[in-house]
Design an enzyme around this catalytic site. Sequence first.
Site, mmCIF file in Angstrom:
data_model
loop_
_atom_site.group_PDB
_atom_site.id
_atom_site.type_symbol
_atom_site.label_atom_id
_atom_site.label_comp_id
_atom_site.label_asym_id
_atom_site.label_seq_id
_atom_site.Cartn_x
_atom_site.Cartn_y
_atom_site.Cartn_z
ATOM 1 N N LYS A 190 5.640 0.777 -10.018
ATOM 2 C CA LYS A 190 5.035 0.639 -8.671
ATOM 3 C C LYS A 190 3.505 0.282 -8.688
ATOM 4 O O LYS A 190 3.400 -0.602 -7.742
ATOM 5 C CB LYS A 190 5.098 2.005 -7.959
ATOM 6 C CG LYS A 190 4.455 2.232 -6.608
ATOM 7 C CD LYS A 190 4.516 3.696 -5.969
ATOM 8 C CE LYS A 190 3.625 4.663 -6.724
ATOM 9 N NZ LYS A 190 3.088 5.780 -5.941
ATOM 10 N N LYS A 206 11.143 5.608 -3.197
ATOM 11 C CA LYS A 206 9.899 5.162 -3.197
ATOM 12 C C LYS A 206 9.476 4.463 -4.349
ATOM 13 O O LYS A 206 8.869 3.422 -4.498
ATOM 14 C CB LYS A 206 8.613 6.412 -3.154
ATOM 15 C CG LYS A 206 7.302 5.975 -2.937
ATOM 16 C CD LYS A 206 6.582 7.324 -2.525
ATOM 17 C CE LYS A 206 5.488 7.142 -1.601
ATOM 18 N NZ LYS A 206 4.187 6.381 -2.069
ATOM 19 N N HIS A 241 8.933 11.399 -3.920
ATOM 20 C CA HIS A 241 9.804 10.978 -5.085
ATOM 21 C C HIS A 241 9.613 11.732 -6.251
ATOM 22 O O HIS A 241 10.648 12.100 -6.983
ATOM 23 C CB HIS A 241 9.602 9.520 -5.016
ATOM 24 C CG HIS A 241 8.209 9.188 -5.542
ATOM 25 N ND1 HIS A 241 7.699 7.903 -6.392
ATOM 26 C CD2 HIS A 241 7.007 9.729 -5.197
ATOM 27 C CE1 HIS A 241 6.386 7.937 -6.554
ATOM 28 N NE2 HIS A 241 5.959 8.961 -5.800
ATOM 29 N N ARG A 242 8.679 12.026 -6.702
ATOM 30 C CA ARG A 242 8.215 12.687 -7.960
ATOM 31 C C ARG A 242 8.755 14.040 -7.965
ATOM 32 O O ARG A 242 9.182 14.564 -9.207
ATOM 33 C CB ARG A 242 6.794 12.630 -8.577
ATOM 34 C CG ARG A 242 6.538 10.987 -8.654
ATOM 35 C CD ARG A 242 5.413 10.849 -9.756
ATOM 36 N NE ARG A 242 4.856 9.452 -9.683
ATOM 37 C CZ ARG A 242 5.708 8.505 -10.049
ATOM 38 N NH1 ARG A 242 7.012 8.655 -10.621
ATOM 39 N NH2 ARG A 242 5.448 7.185 -9.954
ATOM 40 N N ARG A 282 0.151 -4.188 -7.042
ATOM 41 C CA ARG A 282 -1.208 -4.838 -7.165
ATOM 42 C C ARG A 282 -1.014 -6.399 -7.530
ATOM 43 O O ARG A 282 -1.603 -7.221 -6.869
ATOM 44 C CB ARG A 282 -1.787 -4.459 -8.599
ATOM 45 C CG ARG A 282 -2.671 -2.881 -8.365
ATOM 46 C CD ARG A 282 -2.958 -2.648 -9.688
ATOM 47 N NE ARG A 282 -3.803 -1.255 -9.740
ATOM 48 C CZ ARG A 282 -3.461 -0.032 -9.709
ATOM 49 N NH1 ARG A 282 -2.232 0.111 -9.404
ATOM 50 N NH2 ARG A 282 -4.221 1.103 -9.697
ATOM 51 N N GLU A 322 1.506 12.406 -2.413
ATOM 52 C CA GLU A 322 2.232 12.397 -1.353
ATOM 53 C C GLU A 322 2.514 13.651 -0.751
ATOM 54 O O GLU A 322 2.658 13.652 0.440
ATOM 55 C CB GLU A 322 3.820 11.994 -1.978
ATOM 56 C CG GLU A 322 3.980 10.530 -2.201
ATOM 57 C CD GLU A 322 3.151 9.893 -3.534
ATOM 58 O OE1 GLU A 322 2.383 10.556 -3.937
ATOM 59 O OE2 GLU A 322 3.538 8.862 -3.895
ATOM 60 N N ASP A 364 7.520 1.372 -1.219
ATOM 61 C CA ASP A 364 6.152 1.115 -1.196
ATOM 62 C C ASP A 364 5.853 -0.465 -1.305
ATOM 63 O O ASP A 364 4.977 -1.004 -0.707
ATOM 64 C CB ASP A 364 5.620 1.818 -2.399
ATOM 65 C CG ASP A 364 5.229 3.264 -2.028
ATOM 66 O OD1 ASP A 364 5.685 3.530 -0.959
ATOM 67 O OD2 ASP A 364 4.339 3.692 -2.852
ATOM 68 N N ASP A 420 0.615 11.529 -12.819
ATOM 69 C CA ASP A 420 1.806 11.447 -12.145
ATOM 70 C C ASP A 420 2.620 11.812 -13.264
ATOM 71 O O ASP A 420 3.720 12.867 -12.723
ATOM 72 C CB ASP A 420 2.130 9.985 -11.800
ATOM 73 C CG ASP A 420 1.425 9.567 -10.421
ATOM 74 O OD1 ASP A 420 0.613 10.488 -9.775
ATOM 75 O OD2 ASP A 420 1.313 8.448 -10.034
ATOM 76 N N GLN A 424 -7.875 5.184 -6.803
ATOM 77 C CA GLN A 424 -7.613 4.159 -6.025
ATOM 78 C C GLN A 424 -8.663 3.399 -5.246
ATOM 79 O O GLN A 424 -8.453 2.170 -4.840
ATOM 80 C CB GLN A 424 -6.569 4.503 -5.064
ATOM 81 C CG GLN A 424 -5.231 4.798 -5.777
ATOM 82 C CD GLN A 424 -3.957 4.854 -4.825
ATOM 83 O OE1 GLN A 424 -3.803 4.549 -3.773
ATOM 84 N NE2 GLN A 424 -2.920 5.725 -5.375
ATOM 85 N N ASN A 426 3.944 5.395 3.703
ATOM 86 C CA ASN A 426 3.390 6.584 2.784
ATOM 87 C C ASN A 426 2.713 5.847 1.378
ATOM 88 O O ASN A 426 2.804 6.535 0.567
ATOM 89 C CB ASN A 426 4.334 7.730 2.612
ATOM 90 C CG ASN A 426 3.542 9.102 2.021
ATOM 91 O OD1 ASN A 426 2.139 8.912 2.234
ATOM 92 N ND2 ASN A 426 4.027 10.008 1.446
#
Length: 672
Positions: free
Chosen positions: A25, A429, A397-398, A30, A353, A52, A325, A177, A94
């Site tokens: 992702k 996602k 999602h995670r 990017r 999230e 995403d 993550d 970010q 999101n």
Amino acid sequence: MYATAHLDLPPLVHARGLVRLPGSKSISNRVLLLAGLSEGTTRVHDLLASDDTRVMLEALRTLGCQVTRHGEVLEITGLGGRLKTREAKLFLGNAGTAMRPLTAALALLAADQGGSFELSGIPRMHERPIGDLVDALRPLGCRIDCLGQEGYPPLRLDGGKLKLDAPIRVRGDVSSQFLTALLLALPLVSEGRALVIEVEGELISKPYVEITLNLLRRFGIEVQREGWLRFTIPQDSRYRTPGDVHVEGDASSASYFIAAGALAAVDAPVRIEGVGHDSIQGDIRFVEAARAMGAKVASGPNWLEISRGEWPLKAIELDANHIPDAAMTLAVMALYAQGTTRLTNIASWRVKETDRIAAMAKELRKLGATVDEQPDSIAVTPPAQWRAASIETYDDHRMAMCFALAAFNPLITQQPVPVRIEDPRCVAKTFPDFFESLFDVSRARTEDIPVLTVDGPTASGKGTLAAVLAQRLGYHLLDSGVLYRATALAAIRRQVGPDDEAGLAELAAGLNLRFNADQVQMDGEDETLALREEQVGSLASRISALPAVRRALFELQLSFRQLPGLVADGRDMGTVLFPGAQLKVFLTASVETRAERRYNQLISKGFSANLPDLCADLEARDLRDKTRAISPLKPAQDARMLDNSQMTVDESVDLVLGWWEASRPFQDGPGR
Ligand code: C5P
């Protein structure tokens, strides 16, 4: 993808085999943005197809980039740094990886070239802070209004006048970010001067910034960095497309399968393709943490192979700031460790999230674990007694993916429990086919794979009811009548007589069927309609009385019992094939109702029909089915009777789902 309200995972006991990862992702979004800002056309290979990336692509299209798909390759012709559209409203779902860098890029471009843009997302996006980025951009002359709460999206970026002489300051201790957003955006306004970014506070999640620098280099921009404090973008930097870009598999997504291997790959490894030790993604360092807990990992440039090393796993204490993550996966692996596992320096979990520390603590406790939750850390001690839990996923999602690993509990407890994952669709996602991949490499004991049977006489509405139930539960569907019908159709085509028991059994054993959604293929041809013809049904009913035919179809029918579960429809599903089924439903609609349904069904498909004949035919068939010696039509002793004569399909479905729910061990699910 599973779009069901929830997905129940049976207890899992083994993992082995191959997983191909979807694209990363972080890299995907990017690369899309860089391609969209560059001059020329970029061909992007192995892009992640997810929520995403979809919103990012939509935003780029709205901004005037040309996006075309050629098979698996996406071609993007970028803006070359010049705004084509001066006014737009962008909805970014999101996707933090779209919101942050687009804010920076569009704010700078709007201030430089003129323009007005509105950026918004779903309600959770509007709770995720962006104030540090806004605070970094406003002193540069960007006009930015927070349309809701100050410091949060939605935002309006409305022109301004650039002043870029002083170093640009950004905080690095809430989300990396923001720095990434500036690094991606500032080259657009570097004409005539080098630009310096200074990070305030300790920069978190550094590996994600490394991905940014790495990709900037691919697009022609060499950022100089002094430690993690100062970054210099050279004067007159210009984005140049590298032509082709291949997106690596997602290293965070790999973590679930690395964990599955560490837990349950005992006789053969789990092999992961798409990332390996050459990865530019920081989360590849999850491998070290998994090793520390006991995993055995071999690797090559583009692959990993994992098997169980130590068992039970070893509890660890880890500063997980570098793998925020993937560290969620460690928190669930902790359920299989001896002692308490503590993950520290993970305050960023709270602004992802969902508030992941709170969510993780709450859901782990439902399984029976002891959890110590702190502002920036979490400690997990395995359950003394596992509980069947319905795991809430918070549109994260995670949460859904890492909690799926709790289904391996039979490896550590004598009283295994299934695990319910609510709203499994949220994995879209980053990994739309996550559960399919998990089921591909996981094994459950057959008796643990749930079966719901729907038996009853012909035209009782079994087929429709079973199909809807399967869809609502995300289970496989066995329409056993189709197997008898297929044998009958083959007999007609190959002129095998209705009394040639051995010949018919041979046809049954050699059936070559494929089921795609509502379609049935036989020997590669779509035979869905032919299989429903009356003469085929009537011959099926005759030949299904032959013991050799029934025997020939026995194993084939059993083989439909696969993860995550099965809804089986047919006369003897609850009595002969799946006597241990968790729920057996026997339909008992009257002959008149059934004849009328069959009549309507035939007419709607363009066949001719006559009601009295159908009634007589059904009665004859019922009699034959009930009185035959082998597998006669009769309810199983423990079947629940359902007379659906006066009910709509939805009413029968809701009633049966209610019974199903009551047979499940979850006490706290939304269905209760
Ligand atoms: O349900 P359907 O009408 O498609 O089934 C065709 C025929 O196959 C039925 O008339 C029945 O006699 C036979 N059958 C069976 N056992 C099953 C399913 C169907 O004997 N499990």
